[in-house]
Design a protein around this motif. Structure first.
Motif, mmCIF file in Angstrom:
data_model
loop_
_atom_site.group_PDB
_atom_site.id
_atom_site.type_symbol
_atom_site.label_atom_id
_atom_site.label_comp_id
_atom_site.label_asym_id
_atom_site.label_seq_id
_atom_site.Cartn_x
_atom_site.Cartn_y
_atom_site.Cartn_z
ATOM 1 N N GLU A 165 -40.222 3.901 23.780
ATOM 2 C CA GLU A 165 -39.875 3.591 22.617
ATOM 3 C C GLU A 165 -39.895 4.662 21.631
ATOM 4 O O GLU A 165 -40.248 5.672 21.936
ATOM 5 C CB GLU A 165 -40.656 2.320 22.237
ATOM 6 N N ARG A 166 -39.471 4.307 20.307
ATOM 7 C CA ARG A 166 -39.482 5.088 19.146
ATOM 8 C C ARG A 166 -38.817 6.529 19.269
ATOM 9 O O ARG A 166 -38.969 7.418 18.533
ATOM 10 C CB ARG A 166 -40.964 5.480 18.671
ATOM 11 N N PHE A 167 -37.959 6.659 20.125
ATOM 12 C CA PHE A 167 -36.970 7.668 20.383
ATOM 13 C C PHE A 167 -35.769 7.382 20.924
ATOM 14 O O PHE A 167 -35.887 6.468 21.926
ATOM 15 C CB PHE A 167 -37.891 8.810 21.268
ATOM 16 N N ASN B 4 -38.026 26.597 22.041
ATOM 17 C CA ASN B 4 -37.917 25.904 20.565
ATOM 18 C C ASN B 4 -38.725 24.893 20.273
ATOM 19 O O ASN B 4 -38.607 23.897 20.993
ATOM 20 C CB ASN B 4 -36.561 26.041 20.248
ATOM 21 N N TYR B 5 -39.273 24.748 19.228
ATOM 22 C CA TYR B 5 -40.330 23.644 18.957
ATOM 23 C C TYR B 5 -40.513 23.514 17.490
ATOM 24 O O TYR B 5 -40.195 24.339 16.884
ATOM 25 C CB TYR B 5 -41.854 23.705 19.727
ATOM 26 N N ALA B 6 -41.128 22.329 17.115
ATOM 27 C CA ALA B 6 -41.800 22.273 15.819
ATOM 28 C C ALA B 6 -42.963 21.542 15.986
ATOM 29 O O ALA B 6 -43.995 21.703 16.938
ATOM 30 C CB ALA B 6 -40.730 21.074 15.315
ATOM 31 N N CYS B 7 -43.417 20.778 14.806
ATOM 32 C CA CYS B 7 -44.740 20.418 14.959
ATOM 33 C C CYS B 7 -45.168 19.683 15.896
ATOM 34 O O CYS B 7 -44.597 18.654 16.506
ATOM 35 C CB CYS B 7 -44.986 19.573 13.423
ATOM 36 N N GLN C 58 -41.224 15.751 19.808
ATOM 37 C CA GLN C 58 -39.750 15.415 20.212
ATOM 38 C C GLN C 58 -38.743 16.369 19.820
ATOM 39 O O GLN C 58 -37.574 16.177 20.217
ATOM 40 C CB GLN C 58 -39.431 14.078 19.570
ATOM 41 N N ASN C 59 -38.902 17.216 18.917
ATOM 42 C CA ASN C 59 -37.894 18.006 18.573
ATOM 43 C C ASN C 59 -37.562 19.218 19.337
ATOM 44 O O ASN C 59 -36.696 19.696 19.102
ATOM 45 C CB ASN C 59 -38.623 18.757 16.951
ATOM 46 N N VAL C 60 -38.199 19.166 20.414
ATOM 47 C CA VAL C 60 -37.692 19.968 21.503
ATOM 48 C C VAL C 60 -36.704 19.815 22.138
ATOM 49 O O VAL C 60 -36.029 20.880 22.744
ATOM 50 C CB VAL C 60 -38.993 20.366 22.548
ATOM 51 N N TRP C 61 -36.202 18.622 21.886
ATOM 52 C CA TRP C 61 -34.761 18.214 22.541
ATOM 53 C C TRP C 61 -33.737 18.527 21.410
ATOM 54 O O TRP C 61 -32.501 18.592 21.763
ATOM 55 C CB TRP C 61 -34.725 16.684 22.671
#
Length: 254
Positions: A32-34, A158-161, A201-204
């Protein structure tokens, strides 16, 4: 005899290589939530891979043939029946990829993932922090990407928080945050199966970009071996025959 031995060796190699490369790999994406189609569509771009999104509770889903199961940001606690399904999946050699998010965005989801990992016998838990805000690159050169079969060929990621991870026992670090004491990605073999954990999830978002190796990372997650590879039965029989023939030859020579 020498020529026959060479032929047997060639046939043995054929069976080993064929068994490793012949089959289509199957991915299931559930949670869920994505937007699950982000992950699903990625795997369907890969050769010899078939991916599908899964609906309903996990204990009602047919996981037959699936090698990699993505379990994404659960909106509710996993039920005992779902945990049992995961246990059976791992016992069959499956790999579960848990994806949460940073501690300011999905603390409840992360806590549910932590509880599931503990119930499965794993040794990875998720903190409620949120280091490394904003997009950035981890690199092998700066020490963030560690050597492992799952990170082979991954030199920039590549990633974020994210939310950092705690590891104990046989759990293994795969990637670190800009502060090298923060574990960003981890992995653990559990019985014949394995689990993988990320909290970003920002890795996508930039997975198709040519200036990072996120694509390689997630392809490795499906295809890389982290358990010893058993010799296929046919190859084993050929190998046993070869040993027997060589033994017989030695006896005849004596």
């Amino acid at each position: 005899m020498k020529k026959f031995v060479l032929i047997l060796c060639a046939v043995l190699s054929f069976f080993v290589i064929s068994s490793a490369n012949a089959a289509t790999s199957y991915v299931g994406v559930w949670g869920e939530r994505f937007d699950l189609n982000v992950i699903n569509n990625f795997y369907n771009t890969l050769p010899d891979v078939s991916s599908s999104t899964l609906g309903g509770t996990l204990d009602t889903v047919d996981l037959t043939g699936i090698s990699l199961l993505w379990a994404v940001q659960p909106a509710d606690s996993y039920t005992a029946a779902e945990i049992s399904t995961m246990q059976s999946f791992l016992a069959g050699g499956g790999r579960i990829a848990f994806m949460g998010e940073h501690g300011n965005y999905a603390p409840a989801e992360n806590a549910r993932i932590t509880a599931a990992i503990a119930a499965l016998g794993g040794h990875i838990s998720i903190n409620t922090d949120y280091p490394d805000a904003g997009y950035r690159d981890a690199t092998r050169a700066n020490g963030q990407i560690l050597d492992h079969p799952l990170t082979a060929g991954v030199n920039t990621y590549n990633y974020a928080c994210f939310a950092s991870l705690n590891l104990s026992g046989p759990a293994q670090k795969l990637m670190l945050g800009s502060n090298l004491s923060d574990v960003m990605m981890a992995y653990e073999n559990i019985g014949d199966g394995s689990i993988f954990v990320i909290t970003d999830q920002n890795v996508w978002d930039n997975v198709y970009a040519t200036n990072n190796d996120n694509k390689v990372m997630f392809e490795n997650l499906l295809l890389a071996q982290t358990h010893p590879i058993p010799i296929p039965a046919a190859a084993w029989l050929l190998g046993s025959g070869l040993v027997g023939i060589l033994g017989l030859r030695r006896k005849l020579v004596k």
